[in-house]
Design an enzyme around this catalytic site. Structure first.
Site, PDB file in Angstrom:
ATOM      1  N   GLU A  46     -51.356   3.057 -68.036  1.00  0.00           N
ATOM      2  CA  GLU A  46     -51.765   4.452 -68.205  1.00  0.00           C
ATOM      3  C   GLU A  46     -50.739   5.167 -69.077  1.00  0.00           C
ATOM      4  OE1 GLU A  46     -53.398   7.999 -65.267  1.00  0.00           O
ATOM      5  OE2 GLU A  46     -51.786   6.713 -64.549  1.00  0.00           O
ATOM      6  N   LYS A  71     -61.601   8.469 -66.353  1.00  0.00           N
ATOM      7  CA  LYS A  71     -61.010   8.465 -65.015  1.00  0.00           C
ATOM      8  C   LYS A  71     -61.744   9.421 -64.076  1.00  0.00           C
ATOM      9  CE  LYS A  71     -56.394   8.923 -62.895  1.00  0.00           C
ATOM     10  NZ  LYS A  71     -54.985   9.298 -63.194  1.00  0.00           N
ATOM     11  N   CYS A 131     -55.230   4.054 -62.024  1.00  0.00           N
ATOM     12  CA  CYS A 131     -54.187   4.664 -61.208  1.00  0.00           C
ATOM     13  C   CYS A 131     -54.680   5.291 -59.902  1.00  0.00           C
ATOM     14  CB  CYS A 131     -53.421   5.686 -62.057  1.00  0.00           C
ATOM     15  SG  CYS A 131     -51.787   6.128 -61.395  1.00  0.00           S
TER      16      CYS A 131
END
Length: 298
Positions: free
Chosen positions: A45, A120, A162
Site C-alpha cells: 500500500e 478499497k 490493509c
C-alpha cells in the site's frame, strides 16, 4: 523456479514522500522478483508515496495522463514480463476525474495492460496510540463499492487492501467468487501491527483456504509514521511460508494447486457454511436488512 511455474512474489518497502525515488526502488525490487522466476508480484500500500496529503492532486494528475505512476507501472510490467499488483494508487472513479479519489489496487498484466482495479472498501478512520494518534483516510479518499477477482497466471486472484483484513465477510465473498489467492498490500501501523497483523493474515488464509499475499510497508516514514512491516506469504493451511520483519525485501513462493485442492477437499468449509451474508442458511425469517453487498467485478 521455472518460468512457467505458479511462482509469485510479495514485496516490502519503506516508501518516503518522493514519488520518483520510490518508483526507482520499487523497480529494483520488481526486477529481483522477475529474475527469481515470479510471474506476479505484489507491491505494498502507498508504494509510490508515504506521508503526503495531496492524494487528490496526485490522482487527478494520473487520471489526466500527467503523472509518472501509471506510465511507469505499464512500462515496468511489460519490460519485466511480470504481472504487478500495484499496492494502492490514488485515482478518481473511472470516467469521473472530478470526484474524490479512491485508494485503488491495480492489477497490471505482463503486457502492461490494466487487468483489474479494486477500490478499497474499508477506510482506516481510527485512533491509535502512536506518535500520529489520529488516522482518517476518509478525509482524502472515498469508499470503493465492488469486490474484485481476476484470472492470472498463478491462479484466480482476489484483491483487498490493509484495513480490509478486519472484515472477514469480504474474504468470504472473494472465496465464493473463486479466489485461490488473495492480495493484501498494507501499511499497518506499528501499534496495530504488533497486536493484530499476524493473526489477521493467517485467519483470512485459513477461513478462505487461499494463499494470502501480504505485502507491507516496514519502517519509518514522513508524517511522522512508523509501519509494522512483517510482509508475509501465508498458505491455505495458515502456515507462514515467507516473512520479513523490517526493511526492503522480496519474498517468493509458488502456489501448489494440488495441495490447495486437497486441503479444500478434506475440509470443505465452503460447503459447510450455514451463515451467508445477511441470512442464516435455510431460515427465511433471518433479517437481511443490515446487509448491503458490494458488487462483484471480474
Amino acid at each position: 523456479m521455472s518460468a512457467d511455474s505458479q511462482s509469485f512474489a510479495v514485496i516490502q518497502m519503506v516508501s518516503q514522500s518522493d514519488v520518483l525515488a520510490n518508483l526507482g526502488q520499487a523497480e529494483q525490487l520488481l526486477r529481483q522478483a522477475a529474475e527469481g522466476g515470479a510471474r506476479l508480484a505484489v507491491l505494498p500500500e502507498n508504494f509510490a508515496a508515504m506521508g503526503r496529503r495531496d492524494a487528490g492532486a496526485i490522482g487527478l494528475a494520473e487520471a489526466q495522463g500527467e503523472g509518472p505512476i501509471l506510465p511507469w507501472l505499464k512500462r515496468t510490467a511489460a519490460a519485466l514480463k511480470l504481472w504487478i499488483v500495484a499496492g494502492t494508487v490514488a485515482l478518481p472513479p473511472e470516467g469521473r476525474p472530478g470526484d474524490k479519489v479512491r485508494a485503488c489496487s491495480l492489477l497490471i498484466d505482463d503486457q502492461g495492460r490494466q487487468a483489474a482495479r479494486y477500490d478499497k472498501l474499508h477506510l482506516f478512520d481510527v485512533d491509535v496510540a502512536d506518535a500520529r494518534g489520529r488516522y482518517r483516510e476518509s478525509d482524502d479518499y472515498a469508499h470503493g463499492q465492488a469486490v474484485v477477482v481476476a484470472d492470472t497466471p498463478v491462479g484466480r486472484l482476489g484483491l483487498s487492501v490493509c484495513y480490509d483484513l478486519r472484515f472477514p465477510e469480504l474474504y468470504t465473498a472473494l472465496r465464493e467468487a473463486g479466489a485461490e489467492l488473495i492480495t493484501a498490500p498494507s501499511a499497518f501501523t506499528a501499534v496495530t501491527g504488533a497486536a493484530h497483523w499476524e493473526v489477521l493474515i493467517r485467519a483470512r488464509a485459513i477461513e478462505t483456504q487461499c494463499y494470502l499475499l501480504a505485502a507491507a510497508q516496514g519502517g519509518i516514514h514522513p508524517g511522522p509514521r512508523e509501519t509494522w512491516g512483517h510482509a508475509a506469504i501465508v498458505d491455505p493451511w495458515g502456515r507462514i511460508v515467507a516473512h520479513q520483519e523490517r526493511g526492503e525485501a522480496v519474498l517468493q513462493a509458488a502456489r501448489d494447486s494440488n495441495e490447495q485442492a486437497s486441503i479444500r477437499a478434506r475440509m470443505p468449509v465452503a460447503n459447510h457454511r450455514r451463515f451467508a451474508p445477511g441470512k442464516l442458511a435455510g431460515d427465511e425469517n433471518f433479517s437481511q436488512a443490515a446487509w448491503r453487498p458490494a458488487q462483484i467485478l471480474e
